[in-house]
Design a protein around this motif. Structure first.
Motif, mmCIF file in Angstrom:
data_model
loop_
_atom_site.group_PDB
_atom_site.id
_atom_site.type_symbol
_atom_site.label_atom_id
_atom_site.label_comp_id
_atom_site.label_asym_id
_atom_site.label_seq_id
_atom_site.Cartn_x
_atom_site.Cartn_y
_atom_site.Cartn_z
ATOM 1 N N VAL A 1 0.831 -1.208 0.000
ATOM 2 C CA VAL A 1 0.000 0.000 0.000
ATOM 3 C C VAL A 1 0.864 1.256 0.000
ATOM 4 O O VAL A 1 0.501 2.283 -0.581
ATOM 5 N N ARG A 2 2.037 1.165 0.634
ATOM 6 C CA ARG A 2 2.890 2.361 0.740
ATOM 7 C C ARG A 2 3.418 2.817 -0.618
ATOM 8 O O ARG A 2 3.884 3.942 -0.760
ATOM 9 N N GLY A 3 3.367 1.930 -1.619
ATOM 10 C CA GLY A 3 3.853 2.309 -2.943
ATOM 11 C C GLY A 3 2.765 2.830 -3.866
ATOM 12 O O GLY A 3 3.036 3.150 -5.027
ATOM 13 N N ILE A 4 1.561 2.929 -3.363
ATOM 14 C CA ILE A 4 0.425 3.335 -4.196
ATOM 15 C C ILE A 4 0.223 4.837 -4.079
ATOM 16 O O ILE A 4 0.364 5.425 -3.007
ATOM 17 N N SER A 5 -0.101 5.472 -5.208
ATOM 18 C CA SER A 5 -0.291 6.922 -5.201
ATOM 19 C C SER A 5 -1.716 7.276 -4.814
ATOM 20 O O SER A 5 -2.657 6.497 -5.018
ATOM 21 N N LEU A 6 -1.866 8.486 -4.279
ATOM 22 C CA LEU A 6 -3.212 8.990 -3.977
ATOM 23 C C LEU A 6 -4.046 9.034 -5.254
ATOM 24 O O LEU A 6 -5.255 8.786 -5.226
ATOM 25 N N GLN A 7 -3.394 9.338 -6.372
ATOM 26 C CA GLN A 7 -4.114 9.372 -7.649
ATOM 27 C C GLN A 7 -4.804 8.031 -7.923
ATOM 28 O O GLN A 7 -5.988 7.984 -8.273
ATOM 29 N N LEU B 1 -7.755 7.512 -5.530
ATOM 30 C CA LEU B 1 -8.933 8.334 -5.853
ATOM 31 C C LEU B 1 -9.630 7.810 -7.102
ATOM 32 O O LEU B 1 -10.859 7.805 -7.189
ATOM 33 N N GLU B 2 -8.841 7.347 -8.090
ATOM 34 C CA GLU B 2 -9.460 6.782 -9.293
ATOM 35 C C GLU B 2 -10.246 5.514 -8.944
ATOM 36 O O GLU B 2 -11.222 5.187 -9.613
ATOM 37 N N VAL C 1 -11.803 4.966 -5.895
ATOM 38 C CA VAL C 1 -12.995 5.238 -5.081
ATOM 39 C C VAL C 1 -13.933 6.261 -5.714
ATOM 40 O O VAL C 1 -15.021 6.510 -5.168
ATOM 41 N N VAL C 2 -13.548 6.837 -6.860
ATOM 42 C CA VAL C 2 -14.473 7.769 -7.514
ATOM 43 C C VAL C 2 -15.640 7.005 -8.139
ATOM 44 O O VAL C 2 -16.689 7.586 -8.407
ATOM 45 N N PHE D 1 -2.766 6.189 3.996
ATOM 46 C CA PHE D 1 -3.670 7.282 3.608
ATOM 47 C C PHE D 1 -4.560 7.650 4.799
ATOM 48 O O PHE D 1 -5.758 7.382 4.792
ATOM 49 N N LEU E 1 -8.614 8.741 5.007
ATOM 50 C CA LEU E 1 -9.375 8.602 3.759
ATOM 51 C C LEU E 1 -10.553 7.642 3.915
ATOM 52 O O LEU E 1 -11.671 7.941 3.484
#
Lengths: 127, 127
Positions: B19-25, B28-29, B31-32, B99, B102
């Motif tokens: 999970v630490r290597g995953i971007s907020l982008q 968000l893509e 959970v949108v 995160f 979130l």
């Protein structure tokens, strides 16, 4: 330029939505865009409201205007004029009340150092 | 069905990202999408891991499989098999660490009563 009448005062920006009436869906669609997240991050980090032109964005002026519009419609920012400058304020308290924790969750990018610094630093003087 | 070898055990699901290597982008893509948010909400509300088939979704089985895949790749869920059932677990602690806030921010939909109830309620007995 839209002119609306409110409280007897002339106002050159459209009315702002009540944040409590906005859906999480609309908010997520606003912040899923990295340019819009950068605007939110810079306003969040700034100690004051920022004019549109002072936020450095990698898009054309008309695209930037669109992004500010989406953020305003999603209840994230309030816009107003000072002279000819369109100013932007994060609706921090109202937004936090309607969507607790969300603004904080977006700060992870800045904390990880992936986002731009909060304010443009003056460059070295020309040689 | 993907079969991978891990720690000498046969595992019928692909490896899960850190999970630490995953971007907020990417998050968000994920959970949108409202269907993916519903999956997260049901796992968040449930007191136990849930099999894919027990989460009622308004999409086809293949589309649902895609949504679970996106959530797994975004670090939100862990999948494993029990017999022939593919189980889903929210990666709550790891995700909260990477995160912070979130998952809590997404709960606003349930709290507002816009999301489905966390578990399907049995209907009245047939007359």
């Amino acid at each position: 330029m839209v002119t609306t009448q409110r409280n007897g005062q002339r106002d050159r920006v459209p009315p702002h939505p009540d944040v409590r009436g906005i859906s999480l869906q609309q908010v997520l669609e606003a912040v899923v865009d990295p340019v819009r997240r950068r605007i939110v991050a810079e306003l969040d980090a700034a100690a004051e409201d920022l004019a549109c032109g002072t936020i450095d964005l990698p898009v054309s002026k008309s695209t930037a205007t669109h992004h500010f519009h989406v953020l305003r419609e999603a209840g994230l920012i309030r816009q107003y004029y000072v002279g000819t400058s369109r100013m932007n304020a994060l609706r921090r308290e109202e937004f936090e009340e309607a969507f607790p924790g969300l603004l904080g969750a977006l700060r992870v990018e800045r904390e990880r150092g992936r986002a731009r610094p909060p304010a443009a630093q003056p460059g070295p003087p020309p040689a």
